[in-house]
Design an enzyme around this catalytic site. Structure first.
Site, PDB file in Angstrom:
ATOM      1  N   SER A  41       0.838  -1.190   0.000  1.00  0.00           N
ATOM      2  CA  SER A  41       0.000   0.000   0.000  1.00  0.00           C
ATOM      3  C   SER A  41       0.885   1.257   0.000  1.00  0.00           C
ATOM      4  O   SER A  41       1.757   1.395  -0.844  1.00  0.00           O
ATOM      5  CB  SER A  41      -0.961  -0.050   1.191  1.00  0.00           C
ATOM      6  OG  SER A  41      -2.013   0.866   1.041  1.00  0.00           O
ATOM      7  N   ASP A 155      -5.668  -3.415  -2.631  1.00  0.00           N
ATOM      8  CA  ASP A 155      -4.688  -3.152  -1.570  1.00  0.00           C
ATOM      9  C   ASP A 155      -4.031  -4.432  -1.044  1.00  0.00           C
ATOM     10  O   ASP A 155      -4.709  -5.373  -0.627  1.00  0.00           O
ATOM     11  CB  ASP A 155      -5.403  -2.438  -0.426  1.00  0.00           C
ATOM     12  CG  ASP A 155      -4.453  -1.714   0.502  1.00  0.00           C
ATOM     13  OD1 ASP A 155      -3.426  -2.306   0.880  1.00  0.00           O
ATOM     14  OD2 ASP A 155      -4.728  -0.552   0.847  1.00  0.00           O
TER      15      ASP A 155
END
Length: 324
Positions: A41, A155
């Protein structure tokens, strides 16, 4: 004595991720030579800047990222799989810091993403650097998923919030991990208390007095933004009917759930594959969308790492001696 290959595992945490910049700066000041970096991320974005030799430029960009600058980087749209498209900010990153191929970087780099349909953990080790970090950053419901190499990716924090395992796979001898979510959102804890319906009239009066003391001026730009954008219907209802016991809003539930999930997954993953050093800056007071608080995040990351300098240097030295 052969060189110890040191890797950084930069964890997820959205706006808290600017703290990674401070961590890296402190490690460089200590003379720690970093051979490889893996990011999940926001860790993949900061790691991309570092691996391409542009960390100073990334830091300047972040420090000049005021509230309106952040606003201008957001491309809204509800028909793309998230509140924000995400292309604008990563195109700006590519323009400012250069179009790079992962294979050509001076430091070994990898990013973690999640296959939306299979749930598999995907390691991104080739191709456009910022396309890889864009895929790794696609927070569900907030940032739109990315089509990458025949998959829809979201993510990486859903499966591997602090990518120690990827560092090992890249060939690391010694892994320094940075976990951003060890301190669950302090604001969420406070808000949780305010969300409980008061039981007595005295408690109701006390709650109203506390709310008045807080005042609107203490709310951050993004707190106001998210409350107005995601709670629009609730706000309309409140104009016609007082609601003293209002439950948590949609984004509060989403962000709190993501915090809890990633903290639990991180503990489970690191129990089976622990890093050699774990750095945990205390960032719970920074909301996951408060990207304008970069200066604060960088400083906390730097100071946390500097306090650990004796331990870090001793552990690296001991590892090198054991290897001979």
């Amino acid at each position: 004595m052969s060189e110890v290959k040191v890797a950084l595992a930069l964890g997820s945490g959205a706006a808290r991720g600017w703290s990674h910049i401070g961590v890296i700066k402190a490690l460089e000041e200590m003379g720690v030579h970093i051979n490889m970096v893996a990011g999940t991320s926001i860790g993949s974005l900061v790691g991309a800047g570092y691996a391409s030799g542009r960390l100073e430029e990334i830091e300047d960009w972040v420090l000049n990222m005021g509230r309106w600058e952040v606003w201008n980087l957001l491309d809204f749209g509800f028909n793309q799989g998230g509140l924000i498209g995400g292309e604008k900010v990563f195109n700006v990153a590519r323009e400012q810091f250069g179009a790079k191929k992962i294979e050509d970087l001076p430091i070994t780099y990898g990013a973690v993403a999640t296959d939306l349909y299979s749930g598999r953990e995907i390691w991104l080790r080739k191709g456009d650097l910022y396309d890889a970090s864009r895929a790794s950053c696609a927070m569900p419901g907030v940032l739109a998923p990315t089509a990458f190499d025949g998959r829809w990716l979201i993510d990486g924090g859903l499966v591997n919030p602090v990518p120690v395992s990827l560092c090992r796979a890249l060939g690391a001898d010694f892994v320094i991990a940075v976990h951003l979510n060890s301190q669950l959102n302090a604001r969420a804890v406070e808000q949780r208390g305010r969300s409980i319906p008061p039981q007595t009239e005295a408690e109701q009066v006390q709650k109203e007095q506390m709310d008045q003391k807080r005042g609107e001026g203490e709310h951050s730009f993004f707190e106001n933004f998210w409350s107005s954008s995601t709670h629009y219907i609730d706000n309309l209802k409140d104009r016609f009917k007082a609601n003293p016991n209002k439950p948590p809003g949609m984004f509060s539930v989403m962000s709190g759930a993501i915090d809890i999930m990633q903290e639990r997954i991180t503990k489970a993953r690191m129990a089976g594959d622990p890093p050699d050093i774990l750095i945990q800056p205390k960032l719970g007071h920074i909301g996951i969308m408060e990207f304008d608080r970069g200066n604060e995040g960088i400083e906390i990351g730097y100071e946390t790492t500097k306090r650990m300098e004796p331990l870090i240097m001793e552990e690296i030295q001991l590892f090198a001696e054991r290897r001979g």
